[in-house]
Design an enzyme around this catalytic site. Structure first.
Site, mmCIF file in Angstrom:
data_model
loop_
_atom_site.group_PDB
_atom_site.id
_atom_site.type_symbol
_atom_site.label_atom_id
_atom_site.label_comp_id
_atom_site.label_asym_id
_atom_site.label_seq_id
_atom_site.Cartn_x
_atom_site.Cartn_y
_atom_site.Cartn_z
ATOM 1 C CE1 TYR A 1 -7.354 10.323 -11.299
ATOM 2 C CE2 TYR A 1 -8.179 11.753 -13.261
ATOM 3 C CZ TYR A 1 -7.434 10.763 -12.750
ATOM 4 O OH TYR A 1 -6.418 9.783 -13.624
ATOM 5 N N GLY A 2 -8.843 15.786 -10.823
ATOM 6 C CA GLY A 2 -7.898 16.724 -11.843
ATOM 7 C C GLY A 2 -7.009 17.186 -10.889
ATOM 8 C CG ASP B 1 -1.890 1.174 1.119
ATOM 9 O OD1 ASP B 1 -1.624 2.231 0.414
ATOM 10 O OD2 ASP B 1 -2.800 1.177 2.219
ATOM 11 C CG ASN C 1 0.744 3.144 -14.093
ATOM 12 O OD1 ASN C 1 0.257 4.010 -14.892
ATOM 13 N ND2 ASN C 1 0.271 2.143 -13.455
ATOM 14 C CB ALA D 1 -5.381 14.304 -6.779
#
Length: 254
Positions: free
Chosen positions: A158-159, A62, A89, A161
């Site tokens: 999300y964008g 994790d 990734n 981050a």
């Protein structure tokens, strides 16, 4: 001599395609991820595709937990001594598939914290853990961002981050450049054949996203992997602090 290439989120989608591109060169690839079975499956596939290459090493971790990242760092140092290429990734959109506790402020906090943890902490903790064991000169650090960092994701978190990775990469490039280590970002657009969209997009949404490209098609994992592979090549030693978009022109729109 084979380089040691660490790929987070290496069990599926873009991460697996990235790993495949390095295995084809005979590199020693380490696959990191939270789920053991996709990692083992990817390792088996890579071994079958390139039997002459070193066996890909799957490590379950994790990456948002400091103690877990430290454990993996220590194992990598014990096994290999140094890391040549790091591909950050691992990530995803916490809002895909639902899961927020409610629609109020608690839900807002949940999806911002979740996307920060999933997309930023996983990359930053791993990079900070490995920065002192990156090969000097010749080390490579890559981050996977998103077209959402440029034009939003519809939810903000999300964008936001993904966008946070860009200045971090620039600062890291400045800090590591004197050691001959480059740091770059690859920002894909709509990529098919990944787990990001779960069961896939509705046909109408797929057509809209493809229609925004100049190339008339969605990207595939191998398209993104090719850019990562190029930026990690020895010949790319003077390319650093850059963001390479892989979206067929979609960020520009039509």
């Amino acid at each position: 001599m084979a380089r040691v290439v660490v790929v987070s989120g290496g069990g599926t989608g873009i991460g697996r395609a990235v790993a495949r591109s390095f295995v084809a060169d005979g590199e020693q690839v380490v696959l990191l991820g939270r789920r053991a079975e996709p990692l083992r499956e990817a390792a088996r596939e890579l071994a079958a595709a390139a039997p002459a290459a070193p066996v890909a090493l799957p490590l379950t971790v994790d990456l948002a937990e400091p103690t877990e990242v430290t454990r993996v760092r220590d194992e990598l140092v014990d096994r290999f001594g140094a890391v040549d290429v790091l591909v950050n990734n691992a990530g995803g959109n916490a809002l895909v598939g639902g899961g927020a506790p409610d629609d109020g402020l608690a839900g807002v906090r949940w999806h911002w914290e979740s996307n920060f943890r999933t997309n930023v902490l996983t990359a930053v903790l791993l990079t900070e853990a490995l920065r002192d064991v990156l090969t000097s000169p010749g080390g490579r650090v890559l981050f996977l961002s998103s077209i959402a960092a440029y034009r939003g994701s519809g939810s903000g978190s999300y964008g936001g981050a993904k966008a946070a990775l860009h200045p971090y990469a620039f600062d890291l490039s400045a800090a590591l450049g004197e050691r001959g280590i480059t740091v770059n970002v690859v920002a894909p657009g709509y990529v098919v054949d990944t787990e990001f969209f779960g069961g896939g997009l509705p046909a109408a949404r797929h057509d809209v996203l493809v229609g925004q490209t100049h190339t008339g098609r969605a990207s595939r994992p191998d398209d993104v992997a090719a850019s990562v592979h190029w930026l990690a090549a020895p010949e790319a030693a003077q390319i650093t602090a850059q963001i390479v978009q892989v979206n067929g022109g979609a960020e520009r729109g039509r």
